[in-house]
Design a protein around this motif. Sequence first.
Motif, PDB file in Angstrom:
ATOM      1  N   ARG A 125       0.818  -1.206   0.000  1.00  0.00           N
ATOM      2  CA  ARG A 125       0.000   0.000   0.000  1.00  0.00           C
ATOM      3  C   ARG A 125       0.856   1.261   0.000  1.00  0.00           C
ATOM      4  O   ARG A 125       0.513   2.258  -0.651  1.00  0.00           O
ATOM      5  CB  ARG A 125      -0.921  -0.003   1.220  1.00  0.00           C
ATOM      6  N   ALA A 178       0.946   7.588  -1.275  1.00  0.00           N
ATOM      7  CA  ALA A 178       0.576   6.926  -0.028  1.00  0.00           C
ATOM      8  C   ALA A 178       1.540   7.320   1.084  1.00  0.00           C
ATOM      9  O   ALA A 178       2.755   7.444   0.867  1.00  0.00           O
ATOM     10  CB  ALA A 178       0.566   5.410  -0.201  1.00  0.00           C
ATOM     11  N   LEU A 215      -2.592   6.224   4.415  1.00  0.00           N
ATOM     12  CA  LEU A 215      -3.542   7.060   3.694  1.00  0.00           C
ATOM     13  C   LEU A 215      -3.016   7.340   2.301  1.00  0.00           C
ATOM     14  O   LEU A 215      -1.827   7.629   2.126  1.00  0.00           O
ATOM     15  CB  LEU A 215      -3.775   8.386   4.433  1.00  0.00           C
ATOM     16  N   ARG A 216      -3.920   7.254   1.346  1.00  0.00           N
ATOM     17  CA  ARG A 216      -3.631   7.682  -0.022  1.00  0.00           C
ATOM     18  C   ARG A 216      -4.588   8.820  -0.325  1.00  0.00           C
ATOM     19  O   ARG A 216      -5.730   8.592  -0.685  1.00  0.00           O
ATOM     20  CB  ARG A 216      -3.796   6.543  -1.011  1.00  0.00           C
ATOM     21  N   GLY A 217      -4.107  10.033  -0.113  1.00  0.00           N
ATOM     22  CA  GLY A 217      -4.989  11.182  -0.162  1.00  0.00           C
ATOM     23  C   GLY A 217      -5.813  11.226   1.117  1.00  0.00           C
ATOM     24  O   GLY A 217      -5.278  11.386   2.209  1.00  0.00           O
ATOM     25  N   THR A 218      -7.105  11.063   0.983  1.00  0.00           N
ATOM     26  CA  THR A 218      -7.993  10.992   2.151  1.00  0.00           C
ATOM     27  C   THR A 218      -8.570   9.606   2.357  1.00  0.00           C
ATOM     28  O   THR A 218      -9.428   9.418   3.228  1.00  0.00           O
ATOM     29  CB  THR A 218      -9.143  11.992   1.976  1.00  0.00           C
ATOM     30  N   VAL A 219      -8.100   8.621   1.597  1.00  0.00           N
ATOM     31  CA  VAL A 219      -8.629   7.256   1.664  1.00  0.00           C
ATOM     32  C   VAL A 219      -7.689   6.405   2.506  1.00  0.00           C
ATOM     33  O   VAL A 219      -6.476   6.369   2.266  1.00  0.00           O
ATOM     34  CB  VAL A 219      -8.790   6.656   0.256  1.00  0.00           C
ATOM     35  N   ARG A 220      -8.227   5.731   3.499  1.00  0.00           N
ATOM     36  CA  ARG A 220      -7.430   4.825   4.330  1.00  0.00           C
ATOM     37  C   ARG A 220      -7.336   3.480   3.632  1.00  0.00           C
ATOM     38  O   ARG A 220      -8.353   2.833   3.356  1.00  0.00           O
ATOM     39  CB  ARG A 220      -8.069   4.669   5.712  1.00  0.00           C
ATOM     40  N   THR A 221      -6.121   3.041   3.362  1.00  0.00           N
ATOM     41  CA  THR A 221      -5.912   1.791   2.632  1.00  0.00           C
ATOM     42  C   THR A 221      -5.378   0.669   3.488  1.00  0.00           C
ATOM     43  O   THR A 221      -5.439  -0.490   3.079  1.00  0.00           O
ATOM     44  CB  THR A 221      -4.943   2.026   1.455  1.00  0.00           C
TER      45      THR A 221
END
Length: 370
Positions: free
Chosen positions: A115, A121, A135-141
Amino acid sequence: MKTMQALQLLPAWLSDDARLYLRHVEEGVPIRQLARAQGCHASTILRRVRRIEQRRDDPLVDEALTRLGRFPPAAPAAPPREDDPAMTAPIRTPDPRPCPDIETLSREGRRVLRRLAEPGALLIIAADMEKAVVLRGTVRTAVVDRAVAQGFALNGWIAVKHSGRVTSYDLAPAGRAALKALIEAEACAEGRDPETPSQADRHRDWGERAVNEGQGRVTRLRMNLAESPLGVLARRRDADGRPFLSPDLVAAGERLREDFELAQMGPRVAQNWERFMTGGARGQYRPDLGHGGPGGSERARERVAAALSDLGPGLGDMVLRCCCFLEGLESAEKRMGWSARSGKIVLRIALMRLKRHYDETYGGAAPLIG
């Protein structure tokens, strides 16, 4: 003072430098004694110890070393003597949180480092967070335990990008190498050939590139930078630190290749079935369906012909080989009979002329597909 059995209880993923640091700082073993045990000069051990000490500015590294310094010692084989320094050594409170073993670190490394290898990321952690998040931007991966993140930092797999109340980490070069080794080890354990899944990845270098769509609109697209020889040259820099090929020159070469693919001007590698799909004209001679003949967009074919005609022989041959046929520079130089390392200069001149042709013909705006 920890015994040799206590050192054996330390996690197997711990580096030799960190072990030497703990023996010197936590156990109080002199530098010269460590040097004699390692069979090297004392200055070498001192540099290795200082290397770990300088990394304690990293919050996760500092926490990991503190945790390992409080690692519970093994039971002594014999009762200590009264003159043993361990009798007067301070008693440290064992850390109640378990330390991850090498299996856990490897399993989490394959999951989390994948990730972190994605563009943009970051691993985020704070002092009051029990777990770290990717986090990738505002998305939790991904989510990972704090102890595992400490192991990542101590091994040098992640590096601090921004420190403060919230610390962010990105993937370090050592982390990319560790991810590749972990994936190959997993493939070997499952009985798969480790080279099989990475054959295509060897020829891929994913990145982002700005594409000018005209009228001031610029779109960033994710693409394989290593697909074309232009991507390799675009990453090289000259003596002034500037890219050897500017983005507008790369865009001009990619624009020519797009028209070339749309026009289907490449050599055919299979039988031409278009002749058998035209029932009414099956017995007639049609030069446009001949050997290697055109079968794509007429306008794209006209744009390619106009660009190559404007470039002329030499420059046109170079962009045709490198941009359209994706031929390497060394191979193109040999076929053209040029001296070594001269092809990249000719290619840059040809791309500059190609860009001027597009600017004069289309005004800098990309033509419609077709």
